[in-house]
Design an enzyme around this catalytic site. Structure first.
Site, PDB file in Angstrom:
ATOM      1  N   LYS A 119      26.932  47.144  39.532  1.00 53.45           N
ATOM      2  CA  LYS A 119      26.307  47.464  38.234  1.00 53.45           C
ATOM      3  C   LYS A 119      25.319  46.375  37.814  1.00 53.45           C
ATOM      4  O   LYS A 119      24.192  46.660  37.427  1.00 53.45           O
ATOM      5  CB  LYS A 119      27.373  47.583  37.121  1.00 53.45           C
ATOM      6  N   ARG A 165      34.022  50.124  28.189  1.00 51.02           N
ATOM      7  CA  ARG A 165      35.045  50.085  29.229  1.00 51.02           C
ATOM      8  C   ARG A 165      36.272  50.862  28.813  1.00 51.02           C
ATOM      9  O   ARG A 165      37.239  50.928  29.578  1.00 51.02           O
ATOM     10  CB  ARG A 165      35.457  48.637  29.458  1.00 51.02           C
ATOM     11  N   ARG A 202      31.054  37.630  46.837  1.00 48.79           N
ATOM     12  CA  ARG A 202      30.101  37.354  45.748  1.00 48.79           C
ATOM     13  C   ARG A 202      30.085  35.865  45.409  1.00 48.79           C
ATOM     14  O   ARG A 202      31.102  35.210  45.334  1.00 48.79           O
ATOM     15  CB  ARG A 202      30.479  38.151  44.502  1.00 48.79           C
ATOM     16  N   ARG A 205      33.519  33.334  41.266  1.00 47.46           N
ATOM     17  CA  ARG A 205      34.115  33.526  39.935  1.00 47.46           C
ATOM     18  C   ARG A 205      35.636  33.493  40.024  1.00 47.46           C
ATOM     19  O   ARG A 205      36.200  33.984  40.996  1.00 47.46           O
ATOM     20  CB  ARG A 205      33.679  34.898  39.381  1.00 47.46           C
ATOM     21  N   ARG A 208      42.119  44.135  38.407  1.00 50.60           N
ATOM     22  CA  ARG A 208      40.940  44.681  37.715  1.00 50.60           C
ATOM     23  C   ARG A 208      40.694  46.132  38.133  1.00 50.60           C
ATOM     24  O   ARG A 208      40.272  46.959  37.327  1.00 50.60           O
ATOM     25  CB  ARG A 208      39.707  43.809  38.011  1.00 50.60           C
TER      26      ARG A 208
END
Ligand code: AP5
Length: 213
Positions: free
Chosen positions: A13, A88, A127, A160, A171
């Protein structure tokens, strides 16, 4: 044009929202980035949000909705915006729709970047995020020119805290329980579109641009 990006954590996203914001000259608004900015600056909001984020949970709606509504009232949002990570939950979507309706406005497009769970863990574990400007890389699919260094600003890249595999799994569960119902919410409003997020970043971008026109 007012656009919402939907999709699982790590679906891409943010990657797409940045490019769309640039192409259509509208601001990219990421609630995750706003929370991370507050965590970095050790604000009260940041301290509170961190407890939930590190556990892979959603930050409560009462901390999130007002923050978002304040942001979209700013001058730079006059011609629209792209929301990345908000809403969300169904209540978050309703709060936004009600606030927009008061001014005779509405969301134009809700675009879901669809990536199956099995691809997500690889995306998240690879990532790397810039500690300064927030630019995102992937060690395999979008590597920086110098390992561990941001191409844009030269600062250090890190993983992260919430990208560790055990948190990613939580998540994803939260996503399916609380965020996925938004797909039907926006289908019912007739503004839902989906792109195949497993394709290359450039193809996903072209597919989204074709939807936006
Ligand atoms: P947030 O920052 O919004 O995280 P997220 O939604 O989980 O999404 P991510 O940023 O992890 O992923 P993304 O889909 O943007 O993927 P990206 O483009 O980086 O939120 C973090 C936390 O904040 C939440 O867990 C929650 O606690 C809290 N929060 C935020 N908003 C909230 C709200 N509204 N309410 C309550 N709580 C909230 O891509 C991922 C990786 O894949 C990158 O390395 C990228 O380079 C790579 N990649 C992207 N596209 C492709 C492709 N096509 N092919 C190959 N690799 C790709």
């Amino acid at each position: 044009m007012k656009i919402i990006m939907l999709g699982a954590p790590g679906a891409g996203k943010g990657t797409q929202a940045i490019k769309i914001a640039e192409k259509y000259d509208i601001p990219h608004i990421s609630t995750g980035d706003i929370f991370r900015y507050n965590i970095k600056n050790n604000t009260e909001l940041g301290k509170e949000a961190k407890k939930y984020m590190d556990a892979g949970k959603l930050v409560p709606d009462e901390l999130t909705c007002d923050l978002l509504l304040d942001r979209v009232k700013k001058d730079d949002c006059k011609n629209g915006y792209i929301l990345d990570g908000y809403p969300r939950t169904i209540p978050q979507a309703e709060v936004l729709d009600e606030a927009l309706a008061k001014n005779g406005e509405k969301i134009d497009h809700a675009i879901n970047v669809n990536v199956p769970d099995e691809n997500i863990v690889e995306r998240m574990s690879g990532r790397r995020t810039c500690t300064d400007c927030g630019e995102t890389y992937h060690i395999k699919y979008n590597a920086p020119s110098r390992e561990g260094i941001c191409d844009r600003c030269g600062a250090k890249l890190i993983q992260r805290d919430d990208d560790k595999p055990e948190t990613v799994q939580k998540r994803l569960t939260v996503y399916h329980d609380q965020t996925e119902p938004l797909i039907d919410y926006y289908k019912n409003k007739g503004i839902y579109k989906e792109v195949d997020g497993t394709k290359s970043m450039d193809i996903v971008f072209d597919d989204i641009c074709n939807i936006l026109g």
